[in-house]
Design an enzyme around this catalytic site. Structure first.
Site, mmCIF file in Angstrom:
data_model
loop_
_atom_site.group_PDB
_atom_site.id
_atom_site.type_symbol
_atom_site.label_atom_id
_atom_site.label_comp_id
_atom_site.label_asym_id
_atom_site.label_seq_id
_atom_site.Cartn_x
_atom_site.Cartn_y
_atom_site.Cartn_z
ATOM 1 N N GLY A 222 27.735 8.007 27.758
ATOM 2 C CA GLY A 222 28.261 7.799 28.936
ATOM 3 C C GLY A 222 29.999 8.009 28.639
ATOM 4 O O GLY A 222 30.424 7.819 27.654
ATOM 5 N N PRO A 223 30.776 7.980 29.895
ATOM 6 C CA PRO A 223 31.776 7.536 29.958
ATOM 7 C C PRO A 223 32.510 6.866 29.601
ATOM 8 O O PRO A 223 32.151 5.799 29.822
ATOM 9 C CB PRO A 223 32.250 8.004 32.123
ATOM 10 C CG PRO A 223 31.021 7.822 32.249
ATOM 11 C CD PRO A 223 29.941 8.097 30.951
ATOM 12 N N GLY B 71 34.443 2.491 29.407
ATOM 13 C CA GLY B 71 34.762 1.944 30.250
ATOM 14 C C GLY B 71 33.033 1.735 31.064
ATOM 15 O O GLY B 71 33.165 0.987 32.178
ATOM 16 N N VAL B 72 32.508 2.141 30.595
ATOM 17 C CA VAL B 72 30.884 2.585 31.293
ATOM 18 C C VAL B 72 30.195 0.684 31.291
ATOM 19 O O VAL B 72 29.353 1.065 31.557
ATOM 20 C CB VAL B 72 30.284 3.397 31.760
ATOM 21 C CG1 VAL B 72 30.704 4.128 32.787
ATOM 22 C CG2 VAL B 72 29.944 3.484 29.730
ATOM 23 N N GLY B 73 30.583 0.509 29.588
ATOM 24 C CA GLY B 73 29.563 -0.321 29.035
ATOM 25 C C GLY B 73 29.145 -0.436 27.592
ATOM 26 O O GLY B 73 27.832 -1.682 27.916
ATOM 27 N N LYS B 74 28.835 0.695 26.732
ATOM 28 C CA LYS B 74 28.093 1.076 25.972
ATOM 29 C C LYS B 74 28.673 0.177 24.941
ATOM 30 O O LYS B 74 27.374 -0.420 24.345
ATOM 31 C CB LYS B 74 28.931 2.305 25.781
ATOM 32 C CG LYS B 74 28.850 3.780 26.271
ATOM 33 C CD LYS B 74 29.383 5.105 25.658
ATOM 34 C CE LYS B 74 30.408 4.891 25.932
ATOM 35 N NZ LYS B 74 31.552 4.549 26.851
ATOM 36 N N THR B 75 30.009 -0.457 24.412
ATOM 37 C CA THR B 75 29.979 -1.059 23.636
ATOM 38 C C THR B 75 29.247 -3.155 23.833
ATOM 39 O O THR B 75 28.603 -3.202 22.658
ATOM 40 C CB THR B 75 31.587 -1.468 23.250
ATOM 41 O OG1 THR B 75 31.955 0.001 22.746
ATOM 42 C CG2 THR B 75 31.618 -2.269 21.489
ATOM 43 N N SER C 252 29.161 26.318 34.649
ATOM 44 C CA SER C 252 28.463 25.525 36.031
ATOM 45 C C SER C 252 29.524 25.722 37.325
ATOM 46 O O SER C 252 29.614 25.447 37.968
ATOM 47 C CB SER C 252 29.200 24.477 35.951
ATOM 48 O OG SER C 252 30.062 23.572 36.041
ATOM 49 N N LYS D 164 28.514 14.474 39.178
ATOM 50 C CA LYS D 164 29.371 15.247 40.120
ATOM 51 C C LYS D 164 29.227 15.033 41.531
ATOM 52 O O LYS D 164 30.823 14.449 42.138
ATOM 53 C CB LYS D 164 29.304 16.398 39.761
ATOM 54 C CG LYS D 164 29.206 17.002 38.287
ATOM 55 C CD LYS D 164 28.237 18.384 38.189
ATOM 56 C CE LYS D 164 28.470 18.717 36.614
ATOM 57 N NZ LYS D 164 28.375 20.589 36.544
#
Length: 884
Positions: free
Chosen positions: A408-409, A411-415, A780, A823
């Protein structure tokens, strides 16, 4: 010191001490947090400063000791007050408090106290006012009547201690003189014993010689650790003879306990075993060798290293290998080149967690779910997959679960999700950063033959956490590269394969190490750079970007409290309303995560911190009322809820706080002053699509979804197509395809009278993708390119409220694309109202939050003609005879 000449008022405000007693002459420091105690200190001490006196009255948890009375609930004038039990120490009564729920047992006797020091503080972030008070006990009193004054109690009191005249007369009593001599002799003997251990008892000896004995009895007893009943007994001892007798008994008991402890210590030291004696002799021998310059520290260190290796729990085959290396080390001199590397290698073997593991507590899925919901807002599907993973671990702890890869991008909370998994499993967490790693040795380690060789990051991480079953995060796994030194991604194939990592062979370690107990979690921004064999070993869980509403909730619940705490502020200093947070999200940040949002909030906090730190009205609130002259301090803690006792170290200042200014509330003016003018505007799309040849597309990047403008223009030339904007091969082919389709359908699209006319006759076409520094690729943008070219040739403007995405074929079919949710979220962020999507992407709309979909018009299409019909105001009519 207690003062026999102190003038005791008829009424005193009562501060309760639960299961603790303040004696005359003793000094305590208390921290008042209870609202009633804070109110009492505010009105009776803070406002009156050195003139204030209060009464300290013990409060019982039971009626086991001392004389008791029950509080009245009347006014300060005494109405409804309860009379004290006329001097009968054995009688006791009890009565419910105002709420009728708790029974308070008040002692009938207390001690009047004065404040030596007051300090006021404000707790962060709650804003609760607290007081630190240093109290000195003055004299005993008896409670005649107890009543309520607001939130605290007051009492009508009478003095119990003798007056100065009575004391002078009592000092002539022969029995009292004998008791005084006996007390001083016992106290001096105690001081003599303590002088051998403590350096500070000299001042106590001075007190013994200068302070009247009736005061010393209370001071000495206050410095001992004795039970609550004995403290009450001492408080109730109004008669000087009884008080001295009890004090002498307590001092003698304390002296005997010290003597017995010393006797036991000497006896134990005299019974040293043979091994202990040998140890002492060896220590002496070592000191002699040091004086002679014949030091064998290295030999001792090698022996210590051998003991450490024996306790490491190595497997038998590895232990044999370690012994061979150790024998080699013993034969070497410290000055030899290979000595240091061999010793470092053996220290690594000794420090690795061969058998040590973290003990997993029984998994509580409900608690794990609550923890995930508390730490991460939204991400419903992701959290559900983690709960499923934990459920399998609970049912089959030895199961080899999949390697989760969060994509994911930023800053979305992966870590933080990986950290939550470790927290739920009660395992240690370690993060291995793989961003920019291009050397295989970073994974497998260097061979020991090289100078400066070291183990790989995995083995080094296990050494640092000291357990063999941590949760290991392989961060930024898509950022690894490859060069002549090898391919780290290929080395990870062995690490992430449960059939191979049982015998992972680090080049530096050169012996197999079991990684099967490690739970691996990976993170990436994109899947495309990850090699297919490595991707096949992981279960990919995609984390989409946050919606504006989710960002708002995250900011109010998590970001603002964290930012305020990091900058030493609280809501009493800075308040950021929801409306202002929403403006920051809409006008200053357009991202999938929340990192830029947190940076903007931090900028506001820094601006507020500067103003708070520069406040001219910041005043010290600590008040030194009277100097502390006593050297003996009560160091015990009160265990009740009314006050908390703490030790006052000798000579230590009590910290000061600052006046609480009025809170700073963020408004639009402050936003522009701190963050500058808005960076984004809802009218941006309308401004950029104001002329023909410009269309709005939707693309997916490693940072989430983005809006991509496509600009086309014509000029005199030879029919060439020019493409700019740092484009990849796929998007260049899409542009060629779009131009071919438009030229072939020019007549049907009313772009030329007949199909025989060449649209590119004597002119070139230039297509540009703005943001030229950002690489762009992918299929796309096909429908966006066609729309831009049709707009250019027809001289019609594309609708500014419409964005599109989709791959197209040469026959005009619109094919599905990826990243639909991101998107759509990007279109919503930019204020787009209509989104054109391939019909075969309808299933992906289920992942888009309902509030976002309700604010957008989603247009599903099968062919490019439908795209054109939706993209232009009034549609794009085709000629009736149009085919294909």
């Amino acid at each position: 010191m207690a003062d026999a000449a102190v003038e005791l008022p008829g009424r005193l405000a009562i501060l309760p001490f639960r299961n603790k007693v303040l004696l005359p002459g003793a000094i305590v420091r208390i921290r008042c947090t209870n609202p009633s105690s804070v109110k009492l200190v505010e009105q009776e001490l803070w406002q009156r400063e050195e003139k204030g006196l209060i009464g300290v009255l013990p409060v019982h948890d039971s009626e086991a000791a001392g004389s008791l009375l029950s509080p009245g609930v009347g006014s300060d004038s005494g109405e409804g007050g309860s009379k004290a039990p006329g001097g009968s120490a054995g009688e006791s009564t009890k009565q419910d408090t105002k709420n009728g729920k708790e029974t308070i047992h008040w002692h009938s006797r207390g001690v009047a106290a004065r404040a030596l020091h007051l300090s006021r503080g404000v707790e962060k972030p709650s804003g609760r006012v607290t007081y630190i008070v240093v109290l000195e006990g003055l004299c005993r009193f008896s409670v005649q009547e107890l009543s309520a004054r607001g939130s605290y109690h007051v009492a009508r009191v009478s003095r119990l201690d003798m007056t100065k005249t009575e004391l002078e007369h009592a000092e002539q009593d022969p029995d009292l003189i004998a008791l005084s001599r006996q007390f001083k002799a016992t106290a001096m003997e105690l001081i003599s014993v303590l002088e051998q251990k403590q350096k500070t008892v000299g001042r106590t000896k001075v007190l013994l010689e200068t302070v009247p004995v009736y005061r010393l009895a209370d001071i000495f007893v206050a410095s001992f650790e004795i039970g609550f009943e004995e403290q009450l007994s001492m408080l109730d001892s109004v008669d000087l003879k009884v008080r001295l007798s009890k004090a002498t008994e307590l001092v003698d008991r304390h002296l005997q306990s010290i003597l017995v402890a010393e006797k036991i210590t000497q006896k134990v030291e005299g019974q040293l075993s043979k091994s202990q004696k040998e140890f002492l002799l060896r220590q002496q021998m070592r000191a002699i060798k040091e004086e002679l310059g014949d030091n064998d520290d290295d030999e001792d260190d090698v022996a210590a290293l051998e003991r450490k290796m024996q306790n490491a729990g190595m497997p038998a085959n590895i232990w044999k290998h370690a012994q061979r290396e150790l024998r080699r080390l013993r034969k070497m001199q410290p000055q030899q080149p290979g000595y240091s590397s061999s010793r470092t290698y053996l220290e690594l073997l000794a420090e690795l967690p061969w058998q040590k593991v973290s003990e997993e507590r029984e998994l509580d899925l409900r608690a794990a779910k609550e923890s995930l919901d508390r730490d991460h807002y939204g991400l419903t599907k992701v959290k559900q997959r983690i709960i499923e993973y934990l459920a399998v671990r609970k049912l089959k702890p030895d199961a080899r679960g999949p390697v989760l890869c969060f994509v994911g991008p930023p800053g979305v909370g992966k870590t933080s999700l990986a950290s939550s998994i470790a927290k739920a499993l009660n395992r240690k967490f370690i993060r291995i950063s793989l961003g920019g790693v291009k050397d295989e040795a970073d994974i497998r380690g260097h061979r020991r033959t090289y100078i400066g060789s070291m183990p790989g990051r995995l083995i080094d991480g296990l050494k640092r956490v000291s357990v063999s079953n941590p949760v290991m995060l392989l961060d930024e796994i898509d950022k690894t590269g490859s060069d002549v030194r090898g391919d780290p991604a290929s080395a990870l194939l062995e690490v992430l394969d449960p059939e191979q990592n049982k015998t992972f062979n680090d080049h530096y370690l050169n012996v197999p190490f079991d990684l099967s107990k490690v739970i691996f979690v990976a993170t990436a921004n994109r899947m495309q750079p990850i090699p297919p064999p490595l991707l096949d070993r992981m279960e990919v869980i995609e984390l989409p970007g946050y919606t504006p509403e989710e960002k708002l909730k995250i900011a109010m619940k998590h970001l603002i409290p964290r930012v305020l705490e990091q900058h030493g502020l609280s809501s009493t200093y800075l308040q950021i309303p929801e409306a202002m947070v929403r403006l920051i999200i809409e006008r200053y940040t357009r991202e999938a995560g929340v990192r830029n949002l947190e940076r903007n909030l931090a900028a506001l906090a820094r601006a507020a911190a500067v103003k708070v730190a520069e406040q001219d009205s910041a005043l010290r609130l600590g008040k030194e009322i009277q100097p502390i002259t006593t050297t003996l301090l009560d160091s015990r803690l009160a265990d009740g809820g009314e006050v908390e006792m703490e030790v006052i170290p000798m000579g230590q200042d009590i910290s000061n706080t600052y006046e609480n200014p009025s809170p700073m509330i963020v408004d639009e003016a402050m936003l522009e002053k701190v963050l500058g003018p808005p960076r984004f505007d809802d009218s941006e799309a309308a401004d950029r699509v104001a002329s023909p040849g410009v269309s709005v597309g939707l693309v997916w990047t490693s940072f989430g979804g983005e809006v991509q403008f496509v600009e086309a223009t014509a000029m005199v030339g030879k029919g060439d197509l020019h493409l700019t904007g740092q484009l990849g091969d796929v998007i260049k082919e899409s542009a060629q395809l779009a131009l071919t389709w438009v030229r072939a359908r020019a007549a049907d699209l009313n772009l030329s009278p007949t199909s025989d006319i060449n649209l590119l006759e004597s002119r070139d076409i230039h297509i540009h993708f703005p943001a030229g520094a950002v690489p762009k690729d992918g299929p796309s943008a096909g429908v966006t390119l066609v729309t831009s070219l049709v707009s250019l040739f027809s001289h019609r403007k594309v609708r500014a409220d419409t964005a599109m995405t989709g791959e197209m074929t040469l026959r005009g079919l619109v094919l599905p694309v990826g990243g639909v949710k991101d998107k759509v979220l990007a279109a919503h962020r930019y204020g787009i109202k209509r989104v054109i999507l391939p019909e075969r992407n309808m299933k992906d709309l289920a992942e888009v939050p309902a509030p976002i979909l309700s604010g957008l018009e989603i247009l599903l299409v099968k062919r490019i003609e439908e795209v054109l019909d939706h993209a232009f105001e009034g549609g794009c009519p085709l000629r009736p005879h149009s085919k294909l």
